[in-house]
Design a protein around this motif. Sequence first.
Motif, PDB file in Angstrom:
ATOM      1  N   LEU A 116       0.835  -1.204   0.000  1.00 28.52           N
ATOM      2  CA  LEU A 116       0.000   0.000   0.000  1.00 28.52           C
ATOM      3  C   LEU A 116       0.868   1.252   0.000  1.00 28.52           C
ATOM      4  O   LEU A 116       0.571   2.226  -0.693  1.00 28.52           O
ATOM      5  N   VAL A 117       1.963   1.216   0.763  1.00 27.54           N
ATOM      6  CA  VAL A 117       2.874   2.352   0.794  1.00 27.54           C
ATOM      7  C   VAL A 117       3.642   2.443  -0.520  1.00 27.54           C
ATOM      8  O   VAL A 117       3.722   3.508  -1.143  1.00 27.54           O
ATOM      9  N   ALA A 118       4.192   1.320  -0.978  1.00 26.08           N
ATOM     10  CA  ALA A 118       5.016   1.313  -2.191  1.00 26.08           C
ATOM     11  C   ALA A 118       4.242   1.769  -3.425  1.00 26.08           C
ATOM     12  O   ALA A 118       4.797   2.436  -4.300  1.00 26.08           O
ATOM     13  N   GLU A 119       2.969   1.420  -3.495  1.00 28.08           N
ATOM     14  CA  GLU A 119       2.136   1.785  -4.654  1.00 28.08           C
ATOM     15  C   GLU A 119       1.431   3.127  -4.460  1.00 28.08           C
ATOM     16  O   GLU A 119       0.607   3.511  -5.280  1.00 28.08           O
ATOM     17  N   GLN A 120       1.738   3.816  -3.385  1.00 29.69           N
ATOM     18  CA  GLN A 120       1.123   5.103  -3.064  1.00 29.69           C
ATOM     19  C   GLN A 120      -0.410   5.013  -3.108  1.00 29.69           C
ATOM     20  O   GLN A 120      -1.089   5.873  -3.660  1.00 29.69           O
TER      21      GLN A 120
ATOM     22  N   TYR B 188      -8.798   3.537  -5.961  1.00 32.37           N
ATOM     23  CA  TYR B 188      -9.100   2.154  -6.333  1.00 32.37           C
ATOM     24  C   TYR B 188      -8.113   1.532  -7.328  1.00 32.37           C
ATOM     25  O   TYR B 188      -7.676   0.402  -7.097  1.00 32.37           O
ATOM     26  N   PRO B 189      -7.731   2.203  -8.413  1.00 36.19           N
ATOM     27  CA  PRO B 189      -6.766   1.554  -9.326  1.00 36.19           C
ATOM     28  C   PRO B 189      -5.442   1.231  -8.625  1.00 36.19           C
ATOM     29  O   PRO B 189      -4.866   0.161  -8.837  1.00 36.19           O
ATOM     30  N   ARG B 190      -4.989   2.121  -7.763  1.00 35.13           N
ATOM     31  CA  ARG B 190      -3.750   1.850  -7.029  1.00 35.13           C
ATOM     32  C   ARG B 190      -3.937   0.736  -6.001  1.00 35.13           C
ATOM     33  O   ARG B 190      -2.998  -0.005  -5.706  1.00 35.13           O
TER      34      ARG B 190
ATOM     35  N   ASP C  98      -3.519  -2.543  -7.818  1.00 33.77           N
ATOM     36  CA  ASP C  98      -2.084  -2.762  -8.073  1.00 33.77           C
ATOM     37  C   ASP C  98      -1.364  -3.159  -6.795  1.00 33.77           C
ATOM     38  O   ASP C  98      -0.527  -4.075  -6.803  1.00 33.77           O
ATOM     39  N   ALA C  99      -1.661  -2.489  -5.699  1.00 32.58           N
ATOM     40  CA  ALA C  99      -0.987  -2.773  -4.428  1.00 32.58           C
ATOM     41  C   ALA C  99      -1.315  -4.179  -3.939  1.00 32.58           C
ATOM     42  O   ALA C  99      -0.424  -4.907  -3.478  1.00 32.58           O
TER      43      ALA C  99
END
Length: 178
Positions: free
Chosen positions: A88-92, A135-137, A140-141
């Motif tokens: 969650l942090v890495a994918e902002q 939501y899109p991030r 990905d996360a």
Amino acid sequence: MPSLTVNERPLAFDMDPQTPLLWALRDGANLTGTKYGCGAGDCGACMVLVDGEAIRSCQITLGEAEGRAVTTIEGLSPDRSHPVQQALVAEQAIQCGFCTPGIAMAAAALLARNADPTPEDIKAAVSNLCRCGVYPRLVDAIQRAGRVMRRLETIDPVSAPRTSLQGAVREVPAIKAP
């Protein structure tokens, strides 16, 4: 006096068994990572794991949780090393952060049973509301966290919280050692 295991710690709550689990966790156990959002089970901000299943804690009573194992965001990984927290942090994928604990818990439950989810799997299992619209991030996360869990990828660790869980906990009269 309802007794349950919270974050691998047996607790007995000196509270009405009809109290929503959300309030027992927040007010009784001082675990404030679980958020109150809507109180109707719609938003998912109060998501916790009950015996490994993602449950909206505003929709289950303390009495219904008796004898069960509850994991809150504080218990998922106190040092933020869980792949979901890292991703969650890495994918902002965190904006205001209010919905993040509930989303992390729903994602952790999904990945525990399916470490290679499709976007459709994620949308079905993580139905939490996010007013910031990340939501899109999030998709990905969660997929990235699955790859980490499958050991296909690594993520540089995020910093641990500056306050220990023990330092944040205060003595509250509503919980007793069983």
